[in-house]
Design an enzyme around this catalytic site. Sequence first.
Site, mmCIF file in Angstrom:
data_model
loop_
_atom_site.group_PDB
_atom_site.id
_atom_site.type_symbol
_atom_site.label_atom_id
_atom_site.label_comp_id
_atom_site.label_asym_id
_atom_site.label_seq_id
_atom_site.Cartn_x
_atom_site.Cartn_y
_atom_site.Cartn_z
ATOM 1 N N ARG A 92 0.838 -1.203 0.000
ATOM 2 C CA ARG A 92 0.000 0.000 0.000
ATOM 3 C C ARG A 92 0.868 1.245 0.000
ATOM 4 O O ARG A 92 2.037 1.220 0.380
ATOM 5 C CB ARG A 92 -0.913 0.009 1.232
ATOM 6 C CG ARG A 92 -0.146 0.083 2.546
ATOM 7 C CD ARG A 92 -0.982 0.564 3.709
ATOM 8 N NE ARG A 92 -0.237 0.474 4.960
ATOM 9 C CZ ARG A 92 0.679 1.338 5.362
ATOM 10 N NH1 ARG A 92 0.997 2.372 4.603
ATOM 11 N NH2 ARG A 92 1.309 1.183 6.513
ATOM 12 N N GLY A 94 1.957 4.989 1.476
ATOM 13 C CA GLY A 94 2.083 5.520 2.823
ATOM 14 C C GLY A 94 3.305 4.986 3.543
ATOM 15 O O GLY A 94 4.170 4.320 2.968
ATOM 16 N N LEU A 96 4.625 4.190 7.931
ATOM 17 C CA LEU A 96 4.467 3.213 9.005
ATOM 18 C C LEU A 96 3.200 3.502 9.805
ATOM 19 O O LEU A 96 2.911 4.658 10.129
ATOM 20 C CB LEU A 96 5.683 3.287 9.926
ATOM 21 C CG LEU A 96 6.074 2.025 10.696
ATOM 22 C CD1 LEU A 96 6.518 0.934 9.721
ATOM 23 C CD2 LEU A 96 7.215 2.337 11.659
ATOM 24 N N ILE A 168 -5.374 6.126 5.994
ATOM 25 C CA ILE A 168 -5.733 5.620 4.670
ATOM 26 C C ILE A 168 -4.465 5.141 3.974
ATOM 27 O O ILE A 168 -3.437 5.820 4.010
ATOM 28 C CB ILE A 168 -6.403 6.710 3.814
ATOM 29 C CG1 ILE A 168 -7.737 7.130 4.430
ATOM 30 C CG2 ILE A 168 -6.615 6.228 2.376
ATOM 31 C CD1 ILE A 168 -8.372 8.319 3.738
ATOM 32 N N GLY A 169 -4.549 3.985 3.362
ATOM 33 C CA GLY A 169 -3.459 3.483 2.530
ATOM 34 C C GLY A 169 -4.051 2.619 1.436
ATOM 35 O O GLY A 169 -4.835 1.705 1.723
ATOM 36 N N GLY A 180 -7.175 0.060 2.227
ATOM 37 C CA GLY A 180 -8.332 0.917 2.499
ATOM 38 C C GLY A 180 -8.118 1.855 3.660
ATOM 39 O O GLY A 180 -7.219 2.687 3.626
ATOM 40 N N ILE A 181 -8.937 1.704 4.717
ATOM 41 C CA ILE A 181 -8.936 2.674 5.810
ATOM 42 C C ILE A 181 -8.835 1.957 7.153
ATOM 43 O O ILE A 181 -9.092 0.760 7.256
ATOM 44 C CB ILE A 181 -10.209 3.546 5.798
ATOM 45 C CG1 ILE A 181 -11.446 2.706 6.165
ATOM 46 C CG2 ILE A 181 -10.395 4.220 4.432
ATOM 47 C CD1 ILE A 181 -12.706 3.533 6.393
ATOM 48 N N ALA A 182 -8.457 2.720 8.172
ATOM 49 C CA ALA A 182 -8.433 2.213 9.548
ATOM 50 C C ALA A 182 -8.902 3.329 10.465
ATOM 51 O O ALA A 182 -8.296 4.406 10.496
ATOM 52 C CB ALA A 182 -7.033 1.752 9.934
ATOM 53 N N CYS A 198 2.916 7.372 10.226
ATOM 54 C CA CYS A 198 2.839 7.979 8.891
ATOM 55 C C CYS A 198 3.965 8.980 8.652
ATOM 56 O O CYS A 198 3.825 9.889 7.829
ATOM 57 C CB CYS A 198 1.478 8.619 8.664
ATOM 58 S SG CYS A 198 0.117 7.447 8.836
#
EC number: 2.3.1.181
Length: 255
Positions: A92, A94, A96, A168-169, A180-182, A198
């Site tokens: 993905r 991004g 860390l 988001i990554g 996706g997202i977290a 990040c």
Amino acid sequence: MINAPLHARQTLDLAGFRPQADARPVEWLISEAPVPYPDAVAAMESRAAAIAAGDAAELVWLLEHPPLYTSGTSGQSTDLLDPRFPLHTTGRGGQLTYHGPGQRVAYVMLDLKRRRPDVRAYVAALEQWIIATLDAFNVRGERRENRVGVWVARPDKGADHEDKIAAIGVRLKRWVSLHGIAINVEPDLSHFTAIVPCGISDPRYGVTSLVDLGLPVTMADADIALRAAFTEIFGATVDAPQVDPAVDAGARSPA
């Protein structure tokens, strides 16, 4: 300098992310037990390949991971300060980040060829999905042009202080989205102190969660809000018709 915010009540040009008229609804699947990261990635890539081939419906897969760190394509080894948990290198975008119990991860597998093949606009749509989800809990999420993810202002911590509440990554393969997202619902925020999240080391920018903001939000509450907001931006969803063995033996369709 903090960029002008975009919150839930402002409008983005997201119409292109709704599916074509003849498209099947997006399947919606939830895993109850934490899913090991390598298993999740293998299942996600398998499903994305099937979507690209026209053999499977698009899918949103909600899950939690056991405690771990992931490093994206821009990750720096120097950002891992205190390796407490396994580190996984991933494809993905991004840098860390941390995943673990109490954080809702949503892997989003959409065919952008049939929606809008624009990766920047897609990331903005994911941000808006998160912002609309937070709005259901009266939390004002904001996006920043130079800091991907969703942020909340924390004047209680000092002038210009903001905390990241969702990451988001993404990756695209044959124009099908992966990762996706977290969203931080109630994770152990101390686990973020082992990394430079990040790649952002500015002390004005931290990490928070819905519970950290004083909201008694459960994972089930978050899932309901996520699904409602997703439908507004990306179109109709349907419970996955059955557990997909390619995804996870612990997965279920929502009741």
